[in-house]
Design a protein around this motif. Structure first.
Motif, PDB file in Angstrom:
ATOM      1  N   THR A  93      -7.756  11.939  -1.962  1.00 32.77           N
ATOM      2  CA  THR A  93      -6.621  12.808  -2.266  1.00 32.77           C
ATOM      3  C   THR A  93      -5.345  11.985  -2.396  1.00 32.77           C
ATOM      4  OG1 THR A  93      -7.628  14.624  -1.044  1.00 32.77           O
ATOM      5  CG2 THR A  93      -5.273  14.791  -1.466  1.00 32.77           C
ATOM      6  N   VAL A  94      -4.548  12.293  -3.410  1.00 37.76           N
ATOM      7  CA  VAL A  94      -3.237  11.674  -3.565  1.00 37.76           C
ATOM      8  C   VAL A  94      -2.193  12.782  -3.574  1.00 37.76           C
ATOM      9  CG1 VAL A  94      -4.068   9.636  -4.782  1.00 37.76           C
ATOM     10  CG2 VAL A  94      -3.456  11.668  -6.083  1.00 37.76           C
ATOM     11  N   ARG A  95      -1.001  12.454  -3.146  1.00 39.29           N
ATOM     12  CA  ARG A  95       0.057  13.445  -3.022  1.00 39.29           C
ATOM     13  C   ARG A  95       1.301  12.951  -3.756  1.00 39.29           C
ATOM     14  NH1 ARG A  95       0.659  17.472   0.616  1.00 39.29           N
ATOM     15  NH2 ARG A  95      -1.034  16.610   1.887  1.00 39.29           N
ATOM     16  N   VAL A  96       1.829  13.772  -4.650  1.00 41.88           N
ATOM     17  CA  VAL A  96       3.083  13.478  -5.322  1.00 41.88           C
ATOM     18  C   VAL A  96       4.202  14.132  -4.531  1.00 41.88           C
ATOM     19  CG1 VAL A  96       4.438  13.737  -7.423  1.00 41.88           C
ATOM     20  CG2 VAL A  96       1.984  13.301  -7.571  1.00 41.88           C
ATOM     21  N   LEU A  97       5.190  13.337  -4.125  1.00 44.45           N
ATOM     22  CA  LEU A  97       6.297  13.816  -3.307  1.00 44.45           C
ATOM     23  C   LEU A  97       7.497  14.143  -4.184  1.00 44.45           C
ATOM     24  CD1 LEU A  97       6.076  11.162  -0.457  1.00 44.45           C
ATOM     25  CD2 LEU A  97       5.089  13.453  -0.462  1.00 44.45           C
ATOM     26  N   PRO A  98       8.339  15.037  -3.738  1.00 45.11           N
ATOM     27  CA  PRO A  98       9.573  15.312  -4.489  1.00 45.11           C
ATOM     28  C   PRO A  98      10.435  14.063  -4.591  1.00 45.11           C
ATOM     29  CG  PRO A  98       9.177  16.974  -2.797  1.00 45.11           C
ATOM     30  CD  PRO A  98       8.209  15.869  -2.543  1.00 45.11           C
ATOM     31  N   THR A  99      11.232  13.979  -5.612  1.00 44.87           N
ATOM     32  CA  THR A  99      12.106  12.810  -5.785  1.00 44.87           C
ATOM     33  C   THR A  99      13.175  12.743  -4.713  1.00 44.87           C
ATOM     34  OG1 THR A  99      13.452  14.122  -7.314  1.00 44.87           O
ATOM     35  CG2 THR A  99      11.737  12.724  -8.270  1.00 44.87           C
ATOM     36  N   SER A 139      13.632   7.747   2.154  1.00 50.30           N
ATOM     37  CA  SER A 139      13.353   6.389   1.684  1.00 50.30           C
ATOM     38  C   SER A 139      12.096   5.802   2.289  1.00 50.30           C
ATOM     39  CB  SER A 139      14.548   5.481   1.992  1.00 50.30           C
ATOM     40  OG  SER A 139      14.806   5.465   3.398  1.00 50.30           O
ATOM     41  N   GLY A 140      11.688   6.243   3.483  1.00 48.42           N
ATOM     42  CA  GLY A 140      10.483   5.696   4.107  1.00 48.42           C
ATOM     43  C   GLY A 140       9.226   6.015   3.338  1.00 48.42           C
ATOM     44  N   ALA A 141       9.288   7.023   2.490  1.00 47.31           N
ATOM     45  CA  ALA A 141       8.122   7.401   1.691  1.00 47.31           C
ATOM     46  C   ALA A 141       8.217   6.886   0.277  1.00 47.31           C
ATOM     47  CB  ALA A 141       7.984   8.918   1.675  1.00 47.31           C
ATOM     48  N   ARG A 142       9.190   6.048  -0.006  1.00 39.89           N
ATOM     49  CA  ARG A 142       9.403   5.571  -1.365  1.00 39.89           C
ATOM     50  C   ARG A 142       9.058   4.098  -1.471  1.00 39.89           C
ATOM     51  NH1 ARG A 142      12.927   9.247  -4.299  1.00 39.89           N
ATOM     52  NH2 ARG A 142      13.045   7.612  -5.842  1.00 39.89           N
ATOM     53  N   GLY A 184       2.902  17.992  -5.155  1.00 43.71           N
ATOM     54  CA  GLY A 184       1.639  18.623  -4.801  1.00 43.71           C
ATOM     55  C   GLY A 184       0.530  17.607  -4.682  1.00 43.71           C
ATOM     56  N   THR A 185      -0.665  18.068  -4.319  1.00 39.67           N
ATOM     57  CA  THR A 185      -1.810  17.180  -4.147  1.00 39.67           C
ATOM     58  C   THR A 185      -2.750  17.268  -5.345  1.00 39.67           C
ATOM     59  OG1 THR A 185      -3.059  18.875  -2.966  1.00 39.67           O
ATOM     60  CG2 THR A 185      -1.736  17.369  -1.641  1.00 39.67           C
ATOM     61  N   SER A 186      -3.468  16.196  -5.588  1.00 42.68           N
ATOM     62  CA  SER A 186      -4.517  16.161  -6.600  1.00 42.68           C
ATOM     63  C   SER A 186      -5.607  15.222  -6.102  1.00 42.68           C
ATOM     64  CB  SER A 186      -3.970  15.709  -7.963  1.00 42.68           C
ATOM     65  OG  SER A 186      -3.339  14.450  -7.846  1.00 42.68           O
ATOM     66  N   GLN A 187      -6.684  15.118  -6.869  1.00 42.20           N
ATOM     67  CA  GLN A 187      -7.845  14.351  -6.428  1.00 42.20           C
ATOM     68  C   GLN A 187      -8.141  13.209  -7.386  1.00 42.20           C
ATOM     69  OE1 GLN A 187      -9.082  15.506  -3.501  1.00 42.20           O
ATOM     70  NE2 GLN A 187      -7.683  17.245  -3.624  1.00 42.20           N
ATOM     71  N   ILE A 188      -8.601  12.092  -6.821  1.00 39.54           N
ATOM     72  CA  ILE A 188      -9.123  10.976  -7.602  1.00 39.54           C
ATOM     73  C   ILE A 188     -10.618  10.900  -7.340  1.00 39.54           C
ATOM     74  CG2 ILE A 188      -9.071   8.501  -8.024  1.00 39.54           C
ATOM     75  CD1 ILE A 188      -6.521   9.859  -8.874  1.00 39.54           C
ATOM     76  N   LEU A 189     -11.418  11.016  -8.391  1.00 37.96           N
ATOM     77  CA  LEU A 189     -12.874  10.958  -8.270  1.00 37.96           C
ATOM     78  C   LEU A 189     -13.374   9.615  -8.769  1.00 37.96           C
ATOM     79  CD1 LEU A 189     -15.784  12.163  -7.972  1.00 37.96           C
ATOM     80  CD2 LEU A 189     -15.531  13.021 -10.305  1.00 37.96           C
ATOM     81  N   LEU A 190     -14.128   8.923  -7.936  1.00 38.82           N
ATOM     82  CA  LEU A 190     -14.825   7.701  -8.325  1.00 38.82           C
ATOM     83  C   LEU A 190     -16.295   8.041  -8.485  1.00 38.82           C
ATOM     84  CD1 LEU A 190     -15.152   4.579  -8.641  1.00 38.82           C
ATOM     85  CD2 LEU A 190     -15.450   4.505  -6.153  1.00 38.82           C
ATOM     86  N   LEU A 191     -16.837   7.842  -9.672  1.00 39.59           N
ATOM     87  CA  LEU A 191     -18.238   8.120  -9.968  1.00 39.59           C
ATOM     88  C   LEU A 191     -18.923   6.811 -10.316  1.00 39.59           C
ATOM     89  CD1 LEU A 191     -20.465  10.252 -10.460  1.00 39.59           C
ATOM     90  CD2 LEU A 191     -19.638  10.436 -12.805  1.00 39.59           C
ATOM     91  N   LEU A 192     -20.021   6.507  -9.639  1.00 37.04           N
ATOM     92  CA  LEU A 192     -20.737   5.245  -9.823  1.00 37.04           C
ATOM     93  C   LEU A 192     -22.167   5.523 -10.249  1.00 37.04           C
ATOM     94  CD1 LEU A 192     -19.507   3.571  -6.517  1.00 37.04           C
ATOM     95  CD2 LEU A 192     -18.638   3.104  -8.805  1.00 37.04           C
ATOM     96  N   PRO A 234       0.826  -1.213   0.000  1.00 40.04           N
ATOM     97  CA  PRO A 234       0.000   0.000   0.000  1.00 40.04           C
ATOM     98  C   PRO A 234       0.855   1.255   0.000  1.00 40.04           C
ATOM     99  CG  PRO A 234       0.007  -1.013   2.169  1.00 40.04           C
ATOM    100  CD  PRO A 234       0.693  -1.984   1.251  1.00 40.04           C
ATOM    101  N   LEU A 235       0.315   2.317  -0.600  1.00 39.86           N
ATOM    102  CA  LEU A 235       1.002   3.601  -0.556  1.00 39.86           C
ATOM    103  C   LEU A 235       0.958   4.154   0.866  1.00 39.86           C
ATOM    104  CD1 LEU A 235       0.739   3.429  -3.681  1.00 39.86           C
ATOM    105  CD2 LEU A 235       0.220   5.873  -3.667  1.00 39.86           C
ATOM    106  N   PRO A 236       2.005   4.839   1.291  1.00 40.68           N
ATOM    107  CA  PRO A 236       1.965   5.469   2.617  1.00 40.68           C
ATOM    108  C   PRO A 236       0.959   6.611   2.634  1.00 40.68           C
ATOM    109  CG  PRO A 236       3.913   6.169   1.417  1.00 40.68           C
ATOM    110  CD  PRO A 236       3.282   5.086   0.593  1.00 40.68           C
ATOM    111  N   MET A 237       0.376   6.874   3.791  1.00 40.07           N
ATOM    112  CA  MET A 237      -0.568   7.970   3.962  1.00 40.07           C
ATOM    113  C   MET A 237       0.132   9.129   4.662  1.00 40.07           C
ATOM    114  SD  MET A 237      -3.304   6.780   2.562  1.00 40.07           S
ATOM    115  CE  MET A 237      -4.562   7.940   3.110  1.00 40.07           C
ATOM    116  N   ILE A 238       0.101  10.300   4.051  1.00 42.83           N
ATOM    117  CA  ILE A 238       0.712  11.496   4.610  1.00 42.83           C
ATOM    118  C   ILE A 238      -0.346  12.590   4.648  1.00 42.83           C
ATOM    119  CG2 ILE A 238       2.482  13.260   4.340  1.00 42.83           C
ATOM    120  CD1 ILE A 238       4.226  11.213   2.967  1.00 42.83           C
ATOM    121  N   ASP A 239      -0.695  13.044   5.858  1.00 40.32           N
ATOM    122  CA  ASP A 239      -1.735  14.070   6.041  1.00 40.32           C
ATOM    123  C   ASP A 239      -3.036  13.677   5.355  1.00 40.32           C
ATOM    124  OD1 ASP A 239       0.029  15.645   7.493  1.00 40.32           O
ATOM    125  OD2 ASP A 239       0.732  16.724   5.722  1.00 40.32           O
TER     126      ASP A 239
END
Length: 667
Positions: A645-651, A655-658, A586-594, A517-522
């Motif tokens: 919400t998903v967050r793209v981290l700087p490169t 390592s704990g976030a990678r 930065g942050t962006s959004q994932i929308l699930l529409l059903l 799983p992806l780590p959760m940050i804020d």
């Protein structure tokens, strides 16, 4: 035929329009095709001639001339061509209705029309489909009208997208347009319930469209609009019927009866009347049930008055009797701006509501409850008359906050006034200095859209390009915030069951036995630029749902994460792989529409002509393209939506976030 793709259009300023505005008309009716069955051995020749299309043109012309006082010259069907001395009206039938003549006549009307004029285009004849060369239509086809000389191996149909380009050009010149099409496509073109032809021709291949040359835009102050009325929806046929020994299109017969009977209606009233007449005729024509295949459709500014000016910016909501004699159920809610405490006046038709005459009202009330898709109107007293087709007109609004707030900073007063004018029609956007969501900042040479944190979005809009750039920003903001406002707890509660949370995010590793799983940050699932993730959704409800996934980025971009909807059955999981993080943090959004049934979400990316949209949620999404998300929609319908919400981290992230797995480059 998918007639809403064949552009939407609106009837115009006549007696209720601006002073001096003219109504320009183009009538096309084709019975006799040069390359129909048995006429040209080298042609496609797989469709038959019609019988009632020219009769339809004559009938509708006569009604518009007598009942609605349009200045139409006399027309002799035997000649097939007619043009008024001032060219306000052009009629083309049979051999006169060639591709060149139709394109030339429509283009000529656009060029001749002054700001505030209206073009009315009525077509009766064959309709068909072609392969969609733009690759924007979900089923891969575009709709067409078939000129009298088409399908000889050289001359092709007129495609909806090309008609849309012409109509878009008219609107960009401040000209209103209305299209009314009695045609369809069935792929057979054989006969209807009484042995007469259906208005359909087989699917064909797209051809050259070099003759479609839309006139350039021009500056204008008119709030141009469009409406489209259609005889049939996707995959349906438009039938002909003989009445009193005269063949006609079933749709045209009902339209003529409606235009004769109604007094100062709105387009919505005309559409409702046509549907009721058609339903009555369908019952009368049993036992053959093929009339049931024809769905009368319409879209656009349906709340404008027929032969009237552009509709006012007012909130009108469909209503139905409530649980008591002093309550009404409003067919929409907070998504279109219905707020608790707002006052509404109730009318018996859309036309009455548009005119807003207090003496014609059936009652008044206050909104006492509202959610995303419905509201309750508590009446001061029972309605004077209990009837169907009720419409509630907002007469006093209690602010619930505009969906999008935009503040203008700096610049000359004239430029600020022009920007405010250009955004005035965007009913889901408010120009205000009070708690703005975005800033439009005057900079050297133009205006720059910025976030509240002062991050530039997009490129500078040059000062001499405000007429194009500002409406584009308005549309993008409205569309973006409309999607953000879709999530509804009630809808999701019925879907998720015991499956928590609604969406889960994992790494999409090359070794798919890993996928941690992806780590959760804020509160956001986080990954580093260049890494891939997978999205999982489990349907815990008791029914299958169509699932649509969208990525909403910081720069207002909206991307569908799959080209087609996924049908997720009860208890199964949707897995969407290969979603790669961008380079910018930065942050962006994932929308699930059903949804319970498929809808056309391509409207989020298209411009111009649309397919005929019967689903109210589809119409909502399409309406955002014109900044109208907060008004002019009768019902949102049933759906469920969830945002994560998903967050793209700087490169350079620790390592704990990678990810602990590898990702090959994108194929």
């Amino acid at each position: 035929m998918r007639h809403a793709r064949l552009t939407a259009a609106l009837v115009a300023a006549l007696w209720a329009g601006a002073a001096g505005a003219a109504t320009r008309t183009l009538f096309v009716g084709i019975n006799d095709y040069a390359n129909s069955f048995g006429k040209n051995p080298s042609a496609e020749a797989s469709f038959r001639d019609l019988k009632g299309a020219v009769n339809d043109v004559v009938m509708i012309r006569n009604t518009l001339a007598t009942r609605w006082q349009l200045p139409l010259p006399a027309f002799d069907p035997a000649k097939g061509c007619s043009s008024a001395p001032d060219a306000l009206s052009v009629t083309l039938t049979d051999r006169c209705a060639t591709r060149a003549a139709i394109v030339s006549a429509l283009t000529g009307q656009i060029l001749a029309a002054a700001e505030g004029d209206t073009i009315l285009f009525f077509y009766a004849g064959h309709g068909a489909q072609v392969e969609d060369r733009t690759r924007t239509q979900p089923d891969g086809t575009s709709s067409t009208i078939v000129p009298a000389d088409a399908r000889d191996g050289r001359i092709v149909d007129i495609v909806d997208i090309d008609l849309g380009r012409l109509i878009d050009a008219a609107v960009a010149r401040g000209v209103n347009v209305v299209t009314i099409f009695d045609s369809c496509n069935s792929g057979t073109g054989t006969r209807d319930l009484v042995g007469e032809p259906a208005r359909a021709a087989p699917q064909t291949k797209p051809g050259d469209n070099a003759d479609i040359r839309p006139p350039p835009p021009r500056p204008h102050a008119n709030r141009a609009y469009r409406v489209h009325l259609a005889a049939a929806a996707d995959g349906e046929v438009a039938r002909e019927l003989t009445v009193d020994n005269a063949p006609h299109g079933v749709f045209s017969l009902a339209l003529n009866e409606a235009l004769t009977a109604l007094d100062r209606p709105a387009y919505a009233d005309v559409l409702e009347k046509v549907r009721s007449i058609y339903a009555a005729r369908q019952l009368a024509q049993q036992p053959d049930t093929r009339l049931a295949e024809q769905t009368i459709g319409g879209e656009g500014a349906l709340k404008a008055l027929f032969l009237g000016a552009a509709p006012k910016q007012q909130r009108i909501v469909a209503a139905a009797p409530g649980t008591t004699s002093t309550t009404l159920a409003l067919a929409n809610g907070t998504l279109i701006g219905v707020t608790i405490g707002s006052a509404y006046r109730v009318y018996g038709s859309t036309g009455d509501a548009v005119r807003g005459d207090p003496d014609a009202a059936l009652g008044e009330g206050i909104v006492s409850a509202a959610d995303i898709g419905s509201a309750v109107l508590t009446l001061a007293a029972p309605l004077k008359t209990r009837t169907t087709g009720l419409q509630a007109l907002e007469i006093a609004h209690v602010s619930g906050g505009a969906p999008v707030r935009l503040s203008l900073l700096g610049g000359e007063a004239a430029a600020r006034a022009e920007i405010t004018r250009l955004l005035a029609d965007f009913t889901a956007l408010k120009v205000t200095s009070d708690a703005p969501d975005y800033l439009l900042v005057a900079e050297t040479g133009g205006w720059q859209l910025r976030s509240r944190s002062d991050v530039a979005i997009g490129t500078l809009i040059k000062s001499d390009e405000l007429g194009v750039g500002i409406p584009d920003i308005g549309r993008k903001l409205v569309q973006y915030f409309t999607l953000l406002s879709l999530p509804n707890a009630a809808g999701m509660a019925a879907v998720k069951g015991d499956a928590e949370p609604m969406l889960t995010f994992t790494y999409d590793c090359d070794d798919r036995t890993l996928n941690p799983p992806l780590p959760m940050i804020d509160g956001a699932a986080a990954f580093v630029g260049g890494e891939r993730m997978a999205i999982n959704f489990t349907n815990g409800s008791g029914a299958a749902r169509y699932a649509y996934l969208f990525h909403l980025s910081q720069n207002l971009a909206i991307k569908q994460l799959a080209t087609e909807a996924d049908l997720v059955t009860q208890g199964t999981t949707l897995l969407r792989r290969g979603i790669r993080a961008g380079k910018d943090p930065g942050t962006s959004q994932i929308l699930l529409l059903l949804t319970a049934s498929q809808i056309d979400v391509s409207v989020l990316e298209q411009s111009g002509v649309r397919s005929l949209m019967s689903n109210p949620l589809e119409r909502l999404l399409a309406g955002t393209r014109n900044g109208q998300a907060s008004r002019n929609l009768d019902s949102v319908g049933t759906f469920a939506a969830h945002i994560a919400t998903v967050r793209v981290l700087p490169t350079t992230s620790p390592s704990g976030a990678r990810a602990t797995c590898t990702f090959n480059p994108r194929p």
